[in-house]
Motif scaffolding. Sequence first.
Motif, mmCIF file in Angstrom:
data_model
loop_
_atom_site.group_PDB
_atom_site.id
_atom_site.type_symbol
_atom_site.label_atom_id
_atom_site.label_comp_id
_atom_site.label_asym_id
_atom_site.label_seq_id
_atom_site.Cartn_x
_atom_site.Cartn_y
_atom_site.Cartn_z
ATOM 1 N N ALA A 19 0.842 -1.210 0.000
ATOM 2 C CA ALA A 19 0.000 0.000 0.000
ATOM 3 C C ALA A 19 0.869 1.248 0.000
ATOM 4 O O ALA A 19 0.666 2.163 -0.812
ATOM 5 C CB ALA A 19 -0.907 -0.013 1.228
ATOM 6 N N PHE A 20 1.849 1.274 0.888
ATOM 7 C CA PHE A 20 2.659 2.482 1.034
ATOM 8 C C PHE A 20 3.678 2.608 -0.106
ATOM 9 O O PHE A 20 4.083 3.730 -0.432
ATOM 10 C CB PHE A 20 3.332 2.508 2.408
ATOM 11 C CG PHE A 20 2.324 2.417 3.522
ATOM 12 C CD1 PHE A 20 1.255 3.297 3.578
ATOM 13 C CD2 PHE A 20 2.412 1.433 4.492
ATOM 14 C CE1 PHE A 20 0.300 3.204 4.579
ATOM 15 C CE2 PHE A 20 1.459 1.330 5.499
ATOM 16 C CZ PHE A 20 0.395 2.215 5.546
ATOM 17 N N VAL A 271 -11.116 -6.715 11.424
ATOM 18 C CA VAL A 271 -10.850 -5.276 11.277
ATOM 19 C C VAL A 271 -9.443 -5.069 10.698
ATOM 20 O O VAL A 271 -9.245 -4.323 9.738
ATOM 21 C CB VAL A 271 -10.988 -4.536 12.637
ATOM 22 C CG1 VAL A 271 -10.323 -3.163 12.589
ATOM 23 C CG2 VAL A 271 -12.452 -4.382 13.007
ATOM 24 N N LEU A 272 -8.469 -5.782 11.273
ATOM 25 C CA LEU A 272 -7.089 -5.607 10.810
ATOM 26 C C LEU A 272 -6.912 -6.140 9.385
ATOM 27 O O LEU A 272 -6.279 -5.495 8.557
ATOM 28 C CB LEU A 272 -6.107 -6.307 11.764
ATOM 29 C CG LEU A 272 -5.922 -5.616 13.116
ATOM 30 C CD1 LEU A 272 -4.937 -6.383 13.986
ATOM 31 C CD2 LEU A 272 -5.422 -4.180 12.952
ATOM 32 N N ILE A 277 -6.318 -4.662 3.495
ATOM 33 C CA ILE A 277 -6.744 -4.718 2.090
ATOM 34 C C ILE A 277 -7.243 -3.340 1.637
ATOM 35 O O ILE A 277 -6.911 -2.854 0.564
ATOM 36 C CB ILE A 277 -7.849 -5.785 1.885
ATOM 37 C CG1 ILE A 277 -7.307 -7.171 2.245
ATOM 38 C CG2 ILE A 277 -8.355 -5.781 0.450
ATOM 39 C CD1 ILE A 277 -8.348 -8.274 2.230
ATOM 40 N N MET A 278 -8.034 -2.710 2.515
ATOM 41 C CA MET A 278 -8.634 -1.418 2.161
ATOM 42 C C MET A 278 -7.587 -0.345 1.904
ATOM 43 O O MET A 278 -7.760 0.499 1.026
ATOM 44 C CB MET A 278 -9.580 -0.957 3.280
ATOM 45 C CG MET A 278 -10.956 -1.522 3.203
ATOM 46 S SD MET A 278 -11.694 -1.358 1.589
ATOM 47 C CE MET A 278 -11.621 0.407 1.377
ATOM 48 N N TYR B 32 -13.163 5.235 9.028
ATOM 49 C CA TYR B 32 -12.373 5.353 10.270
ATOM 50 C C TYR B 32 -11.732 4.018 10.631
ATOM 51 O O TYR B 32 -10.584 3.962 11.063
ATOM 52 C CB TYR B 32 -13.254 5.856 11.429
ATOM 53 C CG TYR B 32 -13.259 7.367 11.516
ATOM 54 C CD1 TYR B 32 -12.246 8.054 12.178
ATOM 55 C CD2 TYR B 32 -14.255 8.109 10.921
ATOM 56 C CE1 TYR B 32 -12.236 9.442 12.233
ATOM 57 C CE2 TYR B 32 -14.264 9.494 10.971
ATOM 58 C CZ TYR B 32 -13.250 10.156 11.634
ATOM 59 O OH TYR B 32 -13.217 11.518 11.686
ATOM 60 N N THR B 33 -12.497 2.933 10.464
ATOM 61 C CA THR B 33 -11.953 1.595 10.768
ATOM 62 C C THR B 33 -10.714 1.324 9.925
ATOM 63 O O THR B 33 -9.700 0.822 10.413
ATOM 64 C CB THR B 33 -13.011 0.506 10.462
ATOM 65 O OG1 THR B 33 -14.214 0.869 11.078
ATOM 66 C CG2 THR B 33 -12.579 -0.852 10.945
ATOM 67 N N THR B 34 -10.806 1.691 8.632
ATOM 68 C CA THR B 34 -9.678 1.464 7.733
ATOM 69 C C THR B 34 -8.473 2.305 8.150
ATOM 70 O O THR B 34 -7.349 1.796 8.242
ATOM 71 C CB THR B 34 -10.071 1.803 6.278
ATOM 72 O OG1 THR B 34 -11.213 1.030 5.941
ATOM 73 C CG2 THR B 34 -8.951 1.515 5.307
ATOM 74 N N ALA B 35 -8.733 3.599 8.402
ATOM 75 C CA ALA B 35 -7.625 4.506 8.732
ATOM 76 C C ALA B 35 -6.935 4.068 10.029
ATOM 77 O O ALA B 35 -5.699 3.985 10.087
ATOM 78 C CB ALA B 35 -8.147 5.931 8.851
ATOM 79 N N ILE B 36 -7.736 3.765 11.039
ATOM 80 C CA ILE B 36 -7.147 3.376 12.330
ATOM 81 C C ILE B 36 -6.530 1.972 12.242
ATOM 82 O O ILE B 36 -5.428 1.730 12.745
ATOM 83 C CB ILE B 36 -8.213 3.471 13.454
ATOM 84 C CG1 ILE B 36 -8.643 4.938 13.604
ATOM 85 C CG2 ILE B 36 -7.677 2.939 14.781
ATOM 86 C CD1 ILE B 36 -9.870 5.168 14.449
ATOM 87 N N GLY B 37 -7.235 1.058 11.575
ATOM 88 C CA GLY B 37 -6.724 -0.316 11.420
ATOM 89 C C GLY B 37 -5.408 -0.338 10.669
ATOM 90 O O GLY B 37 -4.495 -1.099 11.016
#
Lengths: 425, 140
Positions: A19-20, A271-272, A277-278, B32-37
């Motif tokens: 991603a980065f 969540v992680l 992926i997101m 927010y979940t994505t950014a924090i995760g």
Amino acid sequence: MIVLLCSLFAFLAIGVPIAFSLGLSTTLYFIIFNKDLLQVVPQILFAGMDSYTLIALPLFILMGQLMNESQITARLIDYCLIFVGKIRGGLGLVNVISSMLFGGISGSSVSDTASIGSILIPEMKKRGYPEEYAAGLTVASSTMGMIIPPSIPMVLYAVTAQESVGRLFLGGVFPGIIVGVLQLLITVVISNKNSFPRENNNVSIKKIVRMTVKNSYILFMPFFVVGSVILGIATPTESAALGVFYALIIGLFLIKSLNLNRIYNALKSSVLTSAKIMIIIAFSKIFIWVLAYERVPDELSETISTLGLGSTSMLLLFIVIILISGTFIDVSPAILLFTPVFLPSILELGVSPILFGVVLVIGLAVGACTPPVGNCLNVCAIITGLSIGKIFKGAAPFLIANVITLIIIVVFPNIVIWLPETIMK
Amino acid sequence: MFSITFVLVFLRYVFNQSITGANEVVTILFIYTTAIGSAMSIDKNEHISIDIFISYLSSKNYKRIKTLQLVLLFFLHIIIFIYCLDWIKTAGGYLMPATGLPRIITIASIPTGCLLSILYCFNATKRLFTEVGVNNKNRT
């Protein structure tokens, strides 16, 4: 373009997360060529995450995690054993069929490898199967997790290509079954050649009916989730939420193996996983924006048209490209990068976007089982302690089934297109 | 996210009703979940990467490369953070169509995630130098 691609490969090579690496290479591109464009970076990054359909992704992941935490794997294995246990190399066949069923529940190859592998590989080893064979078969059969609906990579492709999730799910049904059947045939051939054992389980119609009824709510899950999308009862996001609810009901009240601790684990893990992926999706949007700004898809399309290839030969060439690149790049970023680059040129040749998506996912599923970058291999190596090379050696004969399936669906595209065209006109 | 989405389906089929702006709220939570995760994954070193080349490095060089990675991530997030503040100044006051909430609530997820990522970069760098004898084969 050279700066963009060279910097991307350099960042990837030094182990910067994908991603980065995408974010850094585009930022470097903007700094060198047009600093003013840096202001679009947070906007595109935000736009990459601002999608209601993409919410299906963490929910599907959560659904799979909950089913995993509910420990349904042992039940599925027992169930498959009554059908194929008596055949030579029965546990190998159980491995393949369990993966087909589990694929319809988890939507992920990695969780398939982890959950089925941790139970079946030690059991197969105990019964005299070579560990390499057991590990390889587990890894190769787990590719069906990506192909058989519901499939997380299919959701990702559908969002990237702006296609219908339901049509993609349906497009994966027959290829998934073909992969499964071919892997079963290969298992039978290898088992007979090596005189692998049969299982001594008593099978009766009564037992089959009893076990089917006992596991009916697990077996019904894929139909419930995929059916709700196809029949238009729910959007993909809503169907994923219904799937989570269904998984909670199964785990809490029917199997009664879920507790608050396990739910918390599933939530945290999903969540992680979805965030990882997101964030690739979000940063790949910026990268794709630069590619479009540089007219890369257009130029690629023009180059392909000068090659004078037909749709079949172009898809076969594309299969070679994804099989090679799939060994180096993970499934999600590959879908996000290949779709906008290749899809326009493929569509110009009259290929269905559903066929392209299914080919892409099956091809990348093979990549998940090939070194050096293969998530399923890594998971299996942790479970068994075997080297990645040895597991791949065991998986290679079964991965031939995936490659044959790819060729079959390219030559006979109706295998993919017929079901979505018939059910979702 | 799950609860709201599930309630929406339930309300639609059982009571033929919906909650205005619920989809927008779910999307805000998701961002927010994505950014924090994502920031948390930096701390846990769990982001998807290609480690095959650096896995052959000695412990000393591995640490150097890891530090370089974290420095690069630090600068990337700083840049995004700065440009995001500019964007918030211009677009943050607009209202979201369904909920009527100012867009700054959603856009703020990006600088929030960046700030957390910067903090986690510091944390991970610190840990890299305080951990004794990083073993090449035992890397996360």
